[in-house]
Design a protein around this motif. Structure first.
Motif, PDB file in Angstrom:
ATOM      1  N   VAL A  30       0.845  -1.193   0.000  1.00 48.48           N
ATOM      2  CA  VAL A  30       0.000   0.000   0.000  1.00 48.48           C
ATOM      3  C   VAL A  30       0.878   1.241   0.000  1.00 48.48           C
ATOM      4  CG1 VAL A  30      -1.560   1.297   1.473  1.00 48.48           C
ATOM      5  CG2 VAL A  30      -1.944  -1.117   1.102  1.00 48.48           C
ATOM      6  N   ASN A  58       1.046   5.592   0.143  1.00 45.12           N
ATOM      7  CA  ASN A  58       0.307   6.739   0.648  1.00 45.12           C
ATOM      8  C   ASN A  58       0.114   7.763  -0.475  1.00 45.12           C
ATOM      9  OD1 ASN A  58      -0.880   8.729   2.123  1.00 45.12           O
ATOM     10  ND2 ASN A  58       0.852   9.069   3.494  1.00 45.12           N
ATOM     11  N   ILE A  60       9.609  -2.434   6.694  1.00 45.35           N
ATOM     12  CA  ILE A  60       8.164  -2.225   6.660  1.00 45.35           C
ATOM     13  C   ILE A  60       7.832  -1.029   5.766  1.00 45.35           C
ATOM     14  CG2 ILE A  60       8.156  -0.860   8.799  1.00 45.35           C
ATOM     15  CD1 ILE A  60       5.319  -3.176   8.092  1.00 45.35           C
ATOM     16  N   PHE A  75       4.211   0.787   2.024  1.00 43.41           N
ATOM     17  CA  PHE A  75       4.287  -0.150   3.139  1.00 43.41           C
ATOM     18  C   PHE A  75       4.114  -1.578   2.630  1.00 43.41           C
ATOM     19  CE2 PHE A  75       4.167   3.128   6.287  1.00 43.41           C
ATOM     20  CZ  PHE A  75       3.520   4.171   5.639  1.00 43.41           C
ATOM     21  N   ILE A  76       4.998  -2.464   3.143  1.00 43.80           N
ATOM     22  CA  ILE A  76       4.933  -3.882   2.759  1.00 43.80           C
ATOM     23  C   ILE A  76       4.049  -4.616   3.757  1.00 43.80           C
ATOM     24  CG2 ILE A  76       6.326  -5.967   2.469  1.00 43.80           C
ATOM     25  CD1 ILE A  76       8.634  -4.286   1.740  1.00 43.80           C
ATOM     26  N   THR A 104       7.498  -8.701   9.062  1.00 43.91           N
ATOM     27  CA  THR A 104       8.248  -9.507  10.028  1.00 43.91           C
ATOM     28  C   THR A 104       8.168 -10.982   9.686  1.00 43.91           C
ATOM     29  OG1 THR A 104       7.554  -7.886  11.650  1.00 43.91           O
ATOM     30  CG2 THR A 104       8.623  -9.855  12.485  1.00 43.91           C
ATOM     31  N   GLU A 105       6.977 -11.453   9.288  1.00 40.07           N
ATOM     32  CA  GLU A 105       6.825 -12.866   8.955  1.00 40.07           C
ATOM     33  C   GLU A 105       7.699 -13.224   7.749  1.00 40.07           C
ATOM     34  OE1 GLU A 105       2.731 -13.858   8.701  1.00 40.07           O
ATOM     35  OE2 GLU A 105       3.119 -15.979   9.050  1.00 40.07           O
ATOM     36  N   GLY A 162      -7.479 -17.665   6.439  1.00 47.36           N
ATOM     37  CA  GLY A 162      -7.229 -17.284   5.050  1.00 47.36           C
ATOM     38  C   GLY A 162      -7.307 -15.789   4.818  1.00 47.36           C
ATOM     39  N   GLU A 192      -6.906 -13.323   7.034  1.00 46.72           N
ATOM     40  CA  GLU A 192      -6.510 -12.612   8.250  1.00 46.72           C
ATOM     41  C   GLU A 192      -6.037 -11.196   7.980  1.00 46.72           C
ATOM     42  OE1 GLU A 192      -3.182 -14.272  10.284  1.00 46.72           O
ATOM     43  OE2 GLU A 192      -2.407 -15.225   8.492  1.00 46.72           O
ATOM     44  N   GLN A 193      -5.330 -10.978   6.839  1.00 50.92           N
ATOM     45  CA  GLN A 193      -4.894  -9.609   6.647  1.00 50.92           C
ATOM     46  C   GLN A 193      -5.953  -8.773   5.932  1.00 50.92           C
ATOM     47  OE1 GLN A 193      -0.900  -8.771   5.551  1.00 50.92           O
ATOM     48  NE2 GLN A 193      -1.260  -6.590   5.763  1.00 50.92           N
ATOM     49  N   GLN A 234      -5.629   6.548   6.943  1.00 49.76           N
ATOM     50  CA  GLN A 234      -4.195   6.714   6.685  1.00 49.76           C
ATOM     51  C   GLN A 234      -3.639   5.481   5.970  1.00 49.76           C
ATOM     52  OE1 GLN A 234      -1.767   9.160   7.302  1.00 49.76           O
ATOM     53  NE2 GLN A 234      -0.496   7.694   6.204  1.00 49.76           N
ATOM     54  N   PRO A 235      -3.135   5.655   4.731  1.00 49.63           N
ATOM     55  CA  PRO A 235      -2.578   4.485   4.039  1.00 49.63           C
ATOM     56  C   PRO A 235      -1.329   3.987   4.760  1.00 49.63           C
ATOM     57  CG  PRO A 235      -2.945   6.284   2.509  1.00 49.63           C
ATOM     58  CD  PRO A 235      -3.079   6.852   3.873  1.00 49.63           C
ATOM     59  N   GLY A 236      -1.209   2.691   4.845  1.00 48.13           N
ATOM     60  CA  GLY A 236      -0.026   2.084   5.464  1.00 48.13           C
ATOM     61  C   GLY A 236      -0.221   1.769   6.923  1.00 48.13           C
ATOM     62  N   ASN A 254      -1.191  -1.967   7.499  1.00 50.44           N
ATOM     63  CA  ASN A 254      -0.042  -2.861   7.299  1.00 50.44           C
ATOM     64  C   ASN A 254       0.859  -2.874   8.517  1.00 50.44           C
ATOM     65  OD1 ASN A 254      -0.949  -3.302   4.752  1.00 50.44           O
ATOM     66  ND2 ASN A 254       0.964  -2.797   3.735  1.00 50.44           N
ATOM     67  N   VAL A 255       1.135  -1.652   8.995  1.00 47.23           N
ATOM     68  CA  VAL A 255       2.083  -1.534  10.101  1.00 47.23           C
ATOM     69  C   VAL A 255       1.502  -2.144  11.378  1.00 47.23           C
ATOM     70  CG1 VAL A 255       3.084   0.182  11.618  1.00 47.23           C
ATOM     71  CG2 VAL A 255       3.325   0.413   9.181  1.00 47.23           C
ATOM     72  N   TYR A 314      -0.852  -4.456  11.585  1.00 50.49           N
ATOM     73  CA  TYR A 314      -0.925  -5.906  11.412  1.00 50.49           C
ATOM     74  C   TYR A 314       0.435  -6.540  11.684  1.00 50.49           C
ATOM     75  CZ  TYR A 314      -1.689 -10.483   9.449  1.00 50.49           C
ATOM     76  OH  TYR A 314      -1.786 -11.833   9.294  1.00 50.49           O
ATOM     77  N   ASP A 315       1.472  -5.889  11.143  1.00 51.20           N
ATOM     78  CA  ASP A 315       2.815  -6.427  11.330  1.00 51.20           C
ATOM     79  C   ASP A 315       3.225  -6.392  12.791  1.00 51.20           C
ATOM     80  OD1 ASP A 315       6.132  -5.630  10.853  1.00 51.20           O
ATOM     81  OD2 ASP A 315       5.232  -7.448  10.051  1.00 51.20           O
ATOM     82  N   PRO A 361       3.571 -10.821  14.246  1.00 54.41           N
ATOM     83  CA  PRO A 361       4.887 -11.018  13.634  1.00 54.41           C
ATOM     84  C   PRO A 361       4.972 -12.352  12.896  1.00 54.41           C
ATOM     85  CG  PRO A 361       5.027 -11.105  16.027  1.00 54.41           C
ATOM     86  CD  PRO A 361       3.653 -10.658  15.703  1.00 54.41           C
ATOM     87  N   VAL A 362       4.342 -13.396  13.459  1.00 57.20           N
ATOM     88  CA  VAL A 362       4.264 -14.677  12.756  1.00 57.20           C
ATOM     89  C   VAL A 362       2.835 -15.172  12.924  1.00 57.20           C
ATOM     90  CG1 VAL A 362       5.067 -17.046  12.673  1.00 57.20           C
ATOM     91  CG2 VAL A 362       6.635 -15.271  13.291  1.00 57.20           C
ATOM     92  N   SER A 363       2.227 -15.589  11.860  1.00 58.37           N
ATOM     93  CA  SER A 363       0.853 -16.077  11.955  1.00 58.37           C
ATOM     94  C   SER A 363       0.800 -17.409  12.711  1.00 58.37           C
ATOM     95  CB  SER A 363       0.300 -16.249  10.549  1.00 58.37           C
ATOM     96  OG  SER A 363      -0.894 -16.946  10.599  1.00 58.37           O
ATOM     97  N   TRP A 405       3.883   4.555  13.901  1.00 59.89           N
ATOM     98  CA  TRP A 405       3.904   5.434  12.755  1.00 59.89           C
ATOM     99  C   TRP A 405       3.610   4.606  11.507  1.00 59.89           C
ATOM    100  CZ3 TRP A 405       6.466   5.717   8.127  1.00 59.89           C
ATOM    101  CH2 TRP A 405       6.363   6.951   7.440  1.00 59.89           C
ATOM    102  N   PRO A 406       2.798   5.012  10.523  1.00 55.52           N
ATOM    103  CA  PRO A 406       2.223   6.340  10.301  1.00 55.52           C
ATOM    104  C   PRO A 406       0.810   6.545  10.846  1.00 55.52           C
ATOM    105  CG  PRO A 406       1.867   5.017   8.377  1.00 55.52           C
ATOM    106  CD  PRO A 406       2.498   4.114   9.380  1.00 55.52           C
TER     107      PRO A 406
END
Lengths: 245, 218
Positions: A52, A54, A153, A169-170, A174-175, B45, B47-48, B57-59, B62-63, B65-66, B70-72, B169-170
């Motif tokens: 994604v 921005n 990230i 953003f990726i 971490t995974e 399946g 989950e994200q 706010q884009p991103g 992702n941040v 979720y990460d 860290p590991v599913s 952030w962000p």
């Protein structure tokens, strides 16, 4: 991707490998192919959808994704697995050639078609060298394409048509990093196993050759160590040449 | 490789295990591998894609979720099953090494025993095989415990919350993020943890049985 086919082919090669070769095969099957199929493929499944940026500029995400991932890490991993598994087929080909020769001439040429001596020893060594070269090559490719096994990230992108600099953003960074480390470690383990196997078969072959070269006590030539050494070396090379032909 | 191929490998080694070992293998494949395969696609399946944050706010999604995953769970269980199955292959390797040694010994004696008949016999668990088997049990226990602990530490328990709050952030200030299917995920997590504990109990019982058997013989 039908990994089952690759596995059935490799299992056939298992008969002609050394003990270390069989351990290498189990490591490849269990820790690399199984982990790849069962886990890694799923982690990278939606990588472009989850990438994604921005910005609302159409085409910017596509351009940035293409810039940062010329080839997806998971595809590079799959290519590495395929390239690393194929040199073993050289050995199977050589044994099949020996069987073909025996069938053609309709008599027993070899005491044991599968024993690693003579030409098969060279084929086996060459296949080990190629395996190691492919492993090291893919690790280097990872290092240069992706700056090591880091998966940041946030990436900043200023490719056209993105306006100025854009934050991208990726997904699941971490995974992905964890799985790349697993891939790197198993790769290094396989390189170590290949190296040990190479030492082992070279040592075994040298031992076989040296133990055949003995000079009976009553025929010992005058003691000049250099002459004996070169005499031995020459006979070893002659022997290797005859074994080839 | 897929799970059925792993099953064939393990069943081969299974011939030389105790009855508790055979029960362990069935529990492993029916209650863990099969459930993992079923749960993986249907429950985890999306989950994200269904991880929604209350922000434009884009991103940020992702941040966040990460940060929280860290590991599913699915990947952790898959790795746990791979590592837990590996010690059994140690036993299989030792058995095949023994078969080859015995074949060479018989060949030297003059009896040409076929490798196939040697493969079909069942070795008694004594001597070096006892030690290999006991080591494999200890490693299995260590891997099981290690992965369970890792899951507990990474996810702060076995329960999946509905709401997590994220200020990486962000993301602007503090943002509410919602996890998809939290109750179903909690049920599967508890189920897999229970199956893992049952396997650990079986392994400990088998180890105790082996030790008792050795003491009785000695």
């Amino acid at each position: 991707m039908n990994w089952g086919f690759l596995e059935s082919v490799l299992s056939g090669v298992n008969k002609y490998s050394t003990v270390i070769g069989r351990i290498w095969l189990s490591v490849v099957f269990l820790f690399r192919i199984l982990v790849y199929v069962a886990a890694a493929e799923q982690v990278w499944k939606d990588e472009q959808k989850d990438f994604v940026c921005n910005t609302q500029q159409p085409g910017c995400e596509n351009a940035c994704f293409d810039h940062f991932f010329p080839i997806s890490q998971v595809r590079l991993w799959a290519l590495q697995l395929i390239m690393v598994s194929t040199p073993s087929l050289l050995v199977a080909l050589h044994v099949a050639y020996r069987e073909h020769r025996e069938a053609k001439l309709k008599r027993k040429l070899y005491q044991d078609k599968g024993s690693i001596d003579g030409g098969l020893f060279c084929t086996y060594t060459v296949s080990l060298v190629f395996k190691t070269a492919f492993e090291v090559g893919s690790l280097l490719a990872f290092y240069f394409l992706y700056n090591g096994f880091e998966v940041p990230i946030l990436l900043q992108c200023s490719e056209s048509p993105c306006p100025n600099t854009v934050d991208c953003f990726i997904g699941k960074a971490t995974e992905k990093k964890i799985f790349l480390y697993i891939m790197g470690c198993t790769s290094i383990l396989c390189i170590a196993l290949n190296f040990v196997e190479l030492m082992y078969i070279v040592w075994k072959q040298l031992w076989k050759l040296f133990s055949k070269r003995y000079i009976p006590v009553n025929q010992k030539p005058p003691s000049h160590t250099n002459k004996i050494f070169f005499f031995n070396l020459l006979s070893i090379f002659k022997n290797m040449l005859y074994n080839f032909l | 490789m897929s799970w059925p191929a792993l099953y064939t490998q393990l069943v081969g080694a299974n011939r030389h295990s105790t009855s508790l070992g055979k029960i362990w293998l069935s529990v492993l494949f029916i209650f863990r591998v099969l459930v993992l395969v079923v749960a993986a696609e249907s429950v985890w399946g999306d989950e994200q894609s269904d991880f929604i944050c209350n922000t434009l706010q884009p991103g940020c999604e992702n941040v966040c979720y990460d940060q929280f995953f860290p590991v599913s769970h699915i990947r952790l269980w898959c790795l746990q099953l791979v590592f837990v199955s590996t010690p059994t292959l140690l036993v299989a390797m030792y058995v095949s090494y023994r078969n080859h040694k015995d074949k060479k010994r018989l060949l030297n004696k003059g009896q040409d025993e076929e490798l196939e008949t040697l493969k079909k016999r069942r070795l008694p668990i004594a001597g070096a095989l006892w030690w290999t088997y006991a080591c494999s049990l200890v490693f299995r226990l260590l891997f099981e415990a290690g992965f369970m602990y890792a899951l507990y530490v990474v996810y702060d328990g076995f329960q999946m919350p509905r709401l997590v709050q994220c200020d990486q952030w962000p993301c602007p200030n503090l943002v509410d993020c919602f996890i998809s299917r939290p109750t179903e995920k909690t049920i599967f997590t508890v189920f897999m943890a229970t199956a893992s504990s049952i396997c650990m109990v079986l392994n400990m019982a088998e180890l105790a049985y082996l030790v008792a058997k050795k003491k009785i013989i000695v």
